[in-house]
Scaffold this motif. Structure first.
Motif, PDB file in Angstrom:
ATOM      1  N   PRO A 218      24.429   7.523   8.828  1.00 37.61           N
ATOM      2  CA  PRO A 218      23.975   8.171  10.061  1.00 37.61           C
ATOM      3  C   PRO A 218      22.454   8.267  10.095  1.00 37.61           C
ATOM      4  CG  PRO A 218      25.787   9.389   9.072  1.00 37.61           C
ATOM      5  CD  PRO A 218      25.371   8.363   8.072  1.00 37.61           C
ATOM      6  N   VAL A 219      21.851   7.878  11.203  1.00 35.00           N
ATOM      7  CA  VAL A 219      20.397   7.867  11.327  1.00 35.00           C
ATOM      8  C   VAL A 219      20.038   7.968  12.803  1.00 35.00           C
ATOM      9  CG1 VAL A 219      20.263   5.341  11.440  1.00 35.00           C
ATOM     10  CG2 VAL A 219      18.297   6.643  10.610  1.00 35.00           C
ATOM     11  N   HIS A 220      18.924   8.623  13.107  1.00 33.20           N
ATOM     12  CA  HIS A 220      18.441   8.665  14.491  1.00 33.20           C
ATOM     13  C   HIS A 220      17.807   7.311  14.795  1.00 33.20           C
ATOM     14  CE1 HIS A 220      16.250   9.642  18.101  1.00 33.20           C
ATOM     15  NE2 HIS A 220      16.693  10.893  18.091  1.00 33.20           N
ATOM     16  N   PRO A 221      18.380   6.529  15.699  1.00 33.25           N
ATOM     17  CA  PRO A 221      17.930   5.138  15.846  1.00 33.25           C
ATOM     18  C   PRO A 221      16.486   4.993  16.307  1.00 33.25           C
ATOM     19  CG  PRO A 221      19.456   5.729  17.606  1.00 33.25           C
ATOM     20  CD  PRO A 221      19.497   6.845  16.612  1.00 33.25           C
ATOM     21  N   HIS A 222      16.041   5.834  17.234  1.00 36.14           N
ATOM     22  CA  HIS A 222      14.657   5.713  17.700  1.00 36.14           C
ATOM     23  C   HIS A 222      13.672   6.063  16.581  1.00 36.14           C
ATOM     24  CE1 HIS A 222      16.610   5.834  21.708  1.00 36.14           C
ATOM     25  NE2 HIS A 222      15.559   5.116  22.086  1.00 36.14           N
ATOM     26  N   HIS A 223      13.966   7.126  15.842  1.00 38.08           N
ATOM     27  CA  HIS A 223      13.048   7.501  14.763  1.00 38.08           C
ATOM     28  C   HIS A 223      13.076   6.483  13.630  1.00 38.08           C
ATOM     29  CE1 HIS A 223      11.667  11.208  16.493  1.00 38.08           C
ATOM     30  NE2 HIS A 223      12.900  11.598  16.721  1.00 38.08           N
ATOM     31  N   LEU A 224      14.201   5.822  13.441  1.00 38.61           N
ATOM     32  CA  LEU A 224      14.235   4.733  12.469  1.00 38.61           C
ATOM     33  C   LEU A 224      13.273   3.625  12.887  1.00 38.61           C
ATOM     34  CD1 LEU A 224      15.463   3.226  10.030  1.00 38.61           C
ATOM     35  CD2 LEU A 224      17.210   2.336  11.601  1.00 38.61           C
ATOM     36  N   ILE A 225      13.313   3.231  14.150  1.00 36.73           N
ATOM     37  CA  ILE A 225      12.400   2.191  14.639  1.00 36.73           C
ATOM     38  C   ILE A 225      10.958   2.647  14.526  1.00 36.73           C
ATOM     39  CG2 ILE A 225      11.701   0.892  16.687  1.00 36.73           C
ATOM     40  CD1 ILE A 225      14.683   0.907  17.528  1.00 36.73           C
ATOM     41  N   PHE A 226      10.668   3.895  14.908  1.00 38.37           N
ATOM     42  CA  PHE A 226       9.297   4.416  14.789  1.00 38.37           C
ATOM     43  C   PHE A 226       8.818   4.348  13.336  1.00 38.37           C
ATOM     44  CE2 PHE A 226      10.262   7.524  18.521  1.00 38.37           C
ATOM     45  CZ  PHE A 226      10.137   6.486  19.431  1.00 38.37           C
ATOM     46  N   SER A 227       9.699   4.708  12.401  1.00 34.74           N
ATOM     47  CA  SER A 227       9.294   4.717  10.993  1.00 34.74           C
ATOM     48  C   SER A 227       8.996   3.310  10.498  1.00 34.74           C
ATOM     49  CB  SER A 227      10.377   5.371  10.123  1.00 34.74           C
ATOM     50  OG  SER A 227      11.480   4.507   9.903  1.00 34.74           O
ATOM     51  N   ILE A 228       9.773   2.337  10.977  1.00 35.05           N
ATOM     52  CA  ILE A 228       9.515   0.952  10.579  1.00 35.05           C
ATOM     53  C   ILE A 228       8.161   0.492  11.116  1.00 35.05           C
ATOM     54  CG2 ILE A 228      10.288  -1.445  10.871  1.00 35.05           C
ATOM     55  CD1 ILE A 228      13.182  -0.318  10.889  1.00 35.05           C
ATOM     56  N   TRP A 229       7.875   0.837  12.360  1.00 34.86           N
ATOM     57  CA  TRP A 229       6.556   0.508  12.908  1.00 34.86           C
ATOM     58  C   TRP A 229       5.451   1.127  12.060  1.00 34.86           C
ATOM     59  CZ3 TRP A 229       7.508   1.922  18.781  1.00 34.86           C
ATOM     60  CH2 TRP A 229       8.395   0.989  19.335  1.00 34.86           C
ATOM     61  N   SER A 230       5.607   2.405  11.750  1.00 32.31           N
ATOM     62  CA  SER A 230       4.557   3.130  11.024  1.00 32.31           C
ATOM     63  C   SER A 230       4.337   2.558   9.633  1.00 32.31           C
ATOM     64  CB  SER A 230       4.925   4.613  10.912  1.00 32.31           C
ATOM     65  OG  SER A 230       5.048   5.209  12.177  1.00 32.31           O
ATOM     66  N   LEU A 231       5.430   2.332   8.904  1.00 40.36           N
ATOM     67  CA  LEU A 231       5.310   1.929   7.507  1.00 40.36           C
ATOM     68  C   LEU A 231       4.885   0.486   7.334  1.00 40.36           C
ATOM     69  CD1 LEU A 231       8.375   3.777   5.940  1.00 40.36           C
ATOM     70  CD2 LEU A 231       5.963   4.352   5.711  1.00 40.36           C
ATOM     71  N   THR A 232       5.116  -0.344   8.330  1.00 36.61           N
ATOM     72  CA  THR A 232       4.686  -1.746   8.213  1.00 36.61           C
ATOM     73  C   THR A 232       3.286  -1.946   8.798  1.00 36.61           C
ATOM     74  OG1 THR A 232       5.871  -2.284  10.268  1.00 36.61           O
ATOM     75  CG2 THR A 232       7.024  -2.663   8.187  1.00 36.61           C
ATOM     76  N   GLN A 233       3.037  -1.404   9.984  1.00 35.86           N
ATOM     77  CA  GLN A 233       1.742  -1.615  10.630  1.00 35.86           C
ATOM     78  C   GLN A 233       0.612  -0.876   9.918  1.00 35.86           C
ATOM     79  OE1 GLN A 233       4.071  -1.977  14.858  1.00 35.86           O
ATOM     80  NE2 GLN A 233       2.132  -0.887  14.903  1.00 35.86           N
ATOM     81  N   HIS A 234       0.942   0.114   9.116  1.00 39.35           N
ATOM     82  CA  HIS A 234      -0.078   0.821   8.338  1.00 39.35           C
ATOM     83  C   HIS A 234      -0.903  -0.148   7.496  1.00 39.35           C
ATOM     84  CE1 HIS A 234      -1.746   4.178   5.935  1.00 39.35           C
ATOM     85  NE2 HIS A 234      -1.666   3.329   4.935  1.00 39.35           N
ATOM     86  N   TYR A 235      -0.250  -1.175   6.956  1.00 39.62           N
ATOM     87  CA  TYR A 235      -0.954  -2.102   6.066  1.00 39.62           C
ATOM     88  C   TYR A 235      -2.004  -2.929   6.801  1.00 39.62           C
ATOM     89  CZ  TYR A 235       2.381  -0.849   2.479  1.00 39.62           C
ATOM     90  OH  TYR A 235       3.124  -0.132   1.563  1.00 39.62           O
ATOM     91  N   ALA A 236      -1.854  -3.073   8.106  1.00 42.62           N
ATOM     92  CA  ALA A 236      -2.873  -3.762   8.900  1.00 42.62           C
ATOM     93  C   ALA A 236      -3.883  -2.774   9.462  1.00 42.62           C
ATOM     94  CB  ALA A 236      -2.217  -4.541  10.037  1.00 42.62           C
ATOM     95  N   ASP A 237      -3.388  -1.688  10.056  1.00 41.80           N
ATOM     96  CA  ASP A 237      -4.276  -0.756  10.758  1.00 41.80           C
ATOM     97  C   ASP A 237      -5.171   0.019   9.807  1.00 41.80           C
ATOM     98  OD1 ASP A 237      -2.887  -1.674  12.928  1.00 41.80           O
ATOM     99  OD2 ASP A 237      -1.621   0.099  13.124  1.00 41.80           O
ATOM    100  N   PHE A 238      -4.709   0.256   8.577  1.00 41.22           N
ATOM    101  CA  PHE A 238      -5.487   0.992   7.585  1.00 41.22           C
ATOM    102  C   PHE A 238      -5.777   0.111   6.371  1.00 41.22           C
ATOM    103  CE2 PHE A 238      -3.676   4.205  10.252  1.00 41.22           C
ATOM    104  CZ  PHE A 238      -4.639   5.198  10.301  1.00 41.22           C
ATOM    105  N   ASP A 239      -6.004  -1.161   6.644  1.00 43.08           N
ATOM    106  CA  ASP A 239      -6.214  -2.146   5.583  1.00 43.08           C
ATOM    107  C   ASP A 239      -7.333  -1.735   4.624  1.00 43.08           C
ATOM    108  OD1 ASP A 239      -6.017  -5.090   4.538  1.00 43.08           O
ATOM    109  OD2 ASP A 239      -8.128  -4.822   5.040  1.00 43.08           O
ATOM    110  N   VAL A 240      -8.449  -1.257   5.152  1.00 40.69           N
ATOM    111  CA  VAL A 240      -9.587  -0.897   4.299  1.00 40.69           C
ATOM    112  C   VAL A 240      -9.197   0.227   3.340  1.00 40.69           C
ATOM    113  CG1 VAL A 240     -11.919   0.054   4.274  1.00 40.69           C
ATOM    114  CG2 VAL A 240     -11.306  -1.670   5.971  1.00 40.69           C
ATOM    115  N   GLN A 241      -8.495   1.232   3.857  1.00 39.21           N
ATOM    116  CA  GLN A 241      -8.085   2.354   3.007  1.00 39.21           C
ATOM    117  C   GLN A 241      -7.084   1.900   1.945  1.00 39.21           C
ATOM    118  OE1 GLN A 241      -7.024   6.548   4.459  1.00 39.21           O
ATOM    119  NE2 GLN A 241      -5.008   5.570   4.333  1.00 39.21           N
TER     120      GLN A 241
END
Length: 204
Positions: free
Chosen positions: A151-174
């Motif tokens: 059981p998982v909240h589907p929208h928040h699952l998608i949001f988390s995938i966006w956050s955890l993957t795009q972080h590596y590009a958006d915060f590349d310097v950090q």
């Protein structure tokens, strides 16, 4: 404005050069910090020549965003309702991570637009993007109801995938400052697969 008749090879090459230069400048400086002069210099064209193809900074930015949003949604479109749920979701995570690795400038361009309140793509966010996300969230919810994933909240699952993957590009310097010589993508794929596999695997 570019002519309405089919572009010549030179015109097509110049348009591609301008888009590449605009992507570099916008992703580094944001919309407000970028100037037509900077883009013209990066493209190796005179300002009047650049403005022949795109009449304003806004026109170049809008063209980039329209192209980017379509590309950005492709991995989610590929989520197959008829596929094996865990494999489909882990594949989506991996595709999003690959996009962050391969298209970091595009990711930062999109992030800058969102941080500024999405003034140029808000209609797309509430239209095509929302429609697609709602559709795939429905697929995920169906998998959960059928016991095929936990059981998982589907929208928040998608949001988390966006956050955890795009972080590596958006915060590349950090990320690279913390990891030093280690390539962040070497360990990211394995970590994210383990994380989501544990989250989504149904309990016995």
């Amino acid at each position: 404005m570019p002519p309405s008749r089919p572009a010549t090879k030179i015109q097509a090459r110049n348009q591609a050069t301008i888009m590449e230069a605009a992507l570099e400048v916008f992703s580094a400086n944001g919309f407000r910090g970028a100037t037509v002069d900077q883009i013209a210099e990066a493209a190796g064209l005179s300002k009047p020549n650049l403005l022949y193809y795109f009449p304003s900074k806004e026109a170049m930015h809008n063209a980039l965003l329209a192209q980017l949003l379509d590309t950005w949604l492709d991995p989610l479109r590929a989520l197959d309702p008829a596929g094996e749920p865990l494999a489909e979701l882990l594949g989506y995570v991996n595709r999003k991570l690959e996009m962050s690795r391969d298209f970091p400038r595009e990711s930062r361009l999109f992030a800058n637009e969102i941080v500024q309140g999405a003034p140029r793509i808000h209609a797309a966010l509430t239209g095509d993007l929302k429609t697609l996300v709602d559709d795939k969230a429905g697929v995920i919810a169906g998998w959960a109801r059928a016991g095929r994933i936990a059981p998982v909240h589907p929208h928040h699952l998608i949001f988390s995938i966006w956050s955890l993957t795009q972080h590596y590009a958006d915060f590349d310097v950090q990320v690279r400052a913390v990891l030093g010589d280690e390539d962040p993508f070497d360990g990211a794929a394995e970590f994210l697969e383990t994380l989501y596999r544990r989250l989504l695997t149904p309990s016995p």
